[in-house]
Design an enzyme around this catalytic site. Structure first.
Site, PDB file in Angstrom:
ATOM      1  N   ASN A  25      26.026   1.073 -42.847  1.00  0.00           N
ATOM      2  CA  ASN A  25      25.586   0.497 -41.813  1.00  0.00           C
ATOM      3  C   ASN A  25      26.856  -0.022 -40.932  1.00  0.00           C
ATOM      4  OD1 ASN A  25      23.028   0.665 -42.752  1.00  0.00           O
ATOM      5  ND2 ASN A  25      23.204  -0.965 -44.258  1.00  0.00           N
ATOM      6  N   ARG A  45      34.808  -1.021 -36.524  1.00  0.00           N
ATOM      7  CA  ARG A  45      34.660  -2.360 -37.400  1.00  0.00           C
ATOM      8  C   ARG A  45      35.044  -2.063 -38.800  1.00  0.00           C
ATOM      9  NH1 ARG A  45      29.797  -4.936 -40.226  1.00  0.00           N
ATOM     10  NH2 ARG A  45      30.144  -6.972 -40.293  1.00  0.00           N
ATOM     11  N   ARG A  60      28.435  -6.400 -48.672  1.00  0.00           N
ATOM     12  CA  ARG A  60      29.453  -5.361 -49.233  1.00  0.00           C
ATOM     13  C   ARG A  60      30.525  -6.145 -50.089  1.00  0.00           C
ATOM     14  NH1 ARG A  60      29.081  -5.034 -43.810  1.00  0.00           N
ATOM     15  NH2 ARG A  60      27.950  -3.430 -42.911  1.00  0.00           N
ATOM     16  N   LYS A 103      25.623   9.257 -50.762  1.00  0.00           N
ATOM     17  CA  LYS A 103      26.690   9.652 -49.726  1.00  0.00           C
ATOM     18  C   LYS A 103      28.112   9.248 -50.204  1.00  0.00           C
ATOM     19  CE  LYS A 103      28.313  10.323 -45.609  1.00  0.00           C
ATOM     20  NZ  LYS A 103      27.814   9.661 -44.715  1.00  0.00           N
ATOM     21  N   PRO A 151      28.889  15.300 -47.575  1.00  0.00           N
ATOM     22  CA  PRO A 151      28.023  14.022 -47.358  1.00  0.00           C
ATOM     23  C   PRO A 151      27.020  14.128 -46.332  1.00  0.00           C
ATOM     24  CG  PRO A 151      30.472  13.957 -47.156  1.00  0.00           C
ATOM     25  CD  PRO A 151      30.295  15.301 -47.295  1.00  0.00           C
ATOM     26  N   ASP A 204      23.991  12.056 -44.398  1.00  0.00           N
ATOM     27  CA  ASP A 204      23.250  11.080 -44.013  1.00  0.00           C
ATOM     28  C   ASP A 204      22.409  11.548 -42.855  1.00  0.00           C
ATOM     29  OD1 ASP A 204      24.958  11.646 -41.815  1.00  0.00           O
ATOM     30  OD2 ASP A 204      26.357  10.282 -42.142  1.00  0.00           O
ATOM     31  N   HIS A 241      22.678  11.703 -39.995  1.00  0.00           N
ATOM     32  CA  HIS A 241      23.290  12.589 -39.046  1.00  0.00           C
ATOM     33  C   HIS A 241      23.324  13.855 -39.262  1.00  0.00           C
ATOM     34  CE1 HIS A 241      26.040  13.801 -36.025  1.00  0.00           C
ATOM     35  NE2 HIS A 241      26.745  14.293 -36.886  1.00  0.00           N
ATOM     36  N   GLN A 275      32.091  21.094 -42.697  1.00  0.00           N
ATOM     37  CA  GLN A 275      31.143  20.105 -42.331  1.00  0.00           C
ATOM     38  C   GLN A 275      32.025  19.025 -41.604  1.00  0.00           C
ATOM     39  OE1 GLN A 275      30.847  16.700 -43.646  1.00  0.00           O
ATOM     40  NE2 GLN A 275      28.715  15.898 -43.385  1.00  0.00           N
ATOM     41  N   PHE A 317      31.507  17.520 -37.740  1.00  0.00           N
ATOM     42  CA  PHE A 317      31.389  16.027 -37.708  1.00  0.00           C
ATOM     43  C   PHE A 317      32.422  15.716 -36.583  1.00  0.00           C
ATOM     44  CE2 PHE A 317      32.759  11.632 -38.524  1.00  0.00           C
ATOM     45  CZ  PHE A 317      31.490  11.204 -38.642  1.00  0.00           C
TER      46      PHE A 317
END
Length: 345
Positions: free
Chosen positions: A151, A156, A206, A250, A267, A269, A271, A313, A317
């Site tokens: 998330n 960040r 986290r 993931k 991986p 997700d 997306h 991938q 990405f």
């Protein structure tokens, strides 16, 4: 210590190795959410921490140029800002560190041709994005960094990892006015007060996963045991990773791909799920991304792209991240891998 952004700054402290842009694009690889410890210190120059040392890299005329900074106590400054003596390791050792990190023994143009021949969509997209390759990172740093990606978004995450290193890592040097620290040791992050300190640093939920995984590793596998997962099959490495706090499928696949030599790891997700459904017509799973759906999508791309499916991938990405082609509502531009899965309970 003065930042060196080009070989014109202290030229005797710069070295290079052959590396055409078809094999590596620093601007694409170091800014696309694989690693969070590099920044563009001036146009075309990238500075970061690798192997407990601080480096500046740049590319020019088919060569990868690098300079390595000594630790502060090792340096005696001349008036022009250059060290009075070069305290760098042997150039062959430094070359090998870079070759290993960027996996330069893997020929990228041939892989692009094979992926393009198998997949017309890849061929169409990838021609504008040469030189995207998967990094081979330190397993501890990669694992604990990707636990922070749930998330979250790249800018960040980068700021969080910077705070983590400043609070828990050993100071290596100060470039101009910017202090640079090593990634923290497992013992530093496994301490009794680590979770509380991480919460103070803005890690939120986290914090318990970062400190919990550090503690689990310190009391179990250790850094060496985690590194030894490079020698076991992909499924076994993934299973072991998923036993750690805060690690779902993931994050486990990101670590397998980017630190544990599992080039077949894809991986997945929301997306990637949207890409599989909307661009490739894959019909798997229901309305949520379950472990079964994750496996089926990974298997689809492994069947399409072969044993280095995770590398292919990574190219798509990166292209989506740069072109802003993410499906609406599934991925905010600039977001890092992992922002849509392995959510808190």
């Amino acid at each position: 210590m003065k930042l060196r952004n080009s070989p014109s700054s202290c030229p005797w402290l710069w070295r290079s190795l052959p590396c055409p842009r078809a094999e590596l694009r620093l601007d694409l690889v170091l800014s696309s959410g694989q690693t969070f410890r590099w920044w563009e210190s001036s146009p075309g120059a990238w500075t970061g921490v690798l192997g407990g040392r601080v480096w500046t890299l740049r590319q020019d005329r088919g060569r990868l140029w690098y300079t390595v900074y000594g630790e502060e106590q090792e340096q005696e400054q001349e008036q022009d800002g250059c060290p009075a003596k070069a305290a760098q390791p042997d150039s062959a050792e430094l070359d090998q560190i870079l070759r290993d990190f960027f996996q330069l023994d893997v020929g990228l143009p041939a892989l692009y041709r094979a992926w393009g021949a198998a997949d017309p969509l890849f061929h169409k997209v990838a021609k504008d994005f040469p030189g995207v390759r998967v990094l081979r990172q330190d397993p501890v740093e990669c694992l604990l960094s990707f636990i922070c990606t749930s998330n979250n978004h790249i800018s960040r995450i980068t700021a969080m990892i910077e705070r983590l290193c400043r609070a828990f890592g050993r100071r290596l040097c100060c470039l101009d006015t910017r202090p640079v620290h090593a990634f923290p040791s497992l013992s530093a992050l496994a301490g009794a007060d680590a979770e509380a300190r991480l919460r103070e640093l803005g890690f939120g939920y986290r914090a318990k996963f970062v400190s919990g995984s550090a503690r689990a590793l310190a009391e179990g596998l250790g850094a060496e045991g985690l590194c030894r997962l490079r020698a076991v099959p992909y499924a076994e490495a993934r299973r072991v990773l998923c036993t750690l706090p805060g690690v779902g499928g993931k994050v486990a696949d990101c670590v397998c791909l980017m630190a544990l030599d599992k080039a077949e790891a894809v991986p997945v997700d929301t997306h990637v799920w949207h890409i599989a459904r909307q661009r490739y017509g894959v019909t798997v799973g229901g309305r949520s991304l379950t472990p079964r759906t994750h496996q089926e999508i990974g298997d689809f791309f492994r069947g399409l792209w072969g044993p280095r499916a995770g590398w292919a991938q990574a190219v798509l990405f990166c292209a989506d991240l740069r072109k802003g082609q993410e499906p609406a509502g599934s991925w905010d531009r600039g977001r890092g891998r992992g922002c849509c899965e392995d959510k808190p309970p």
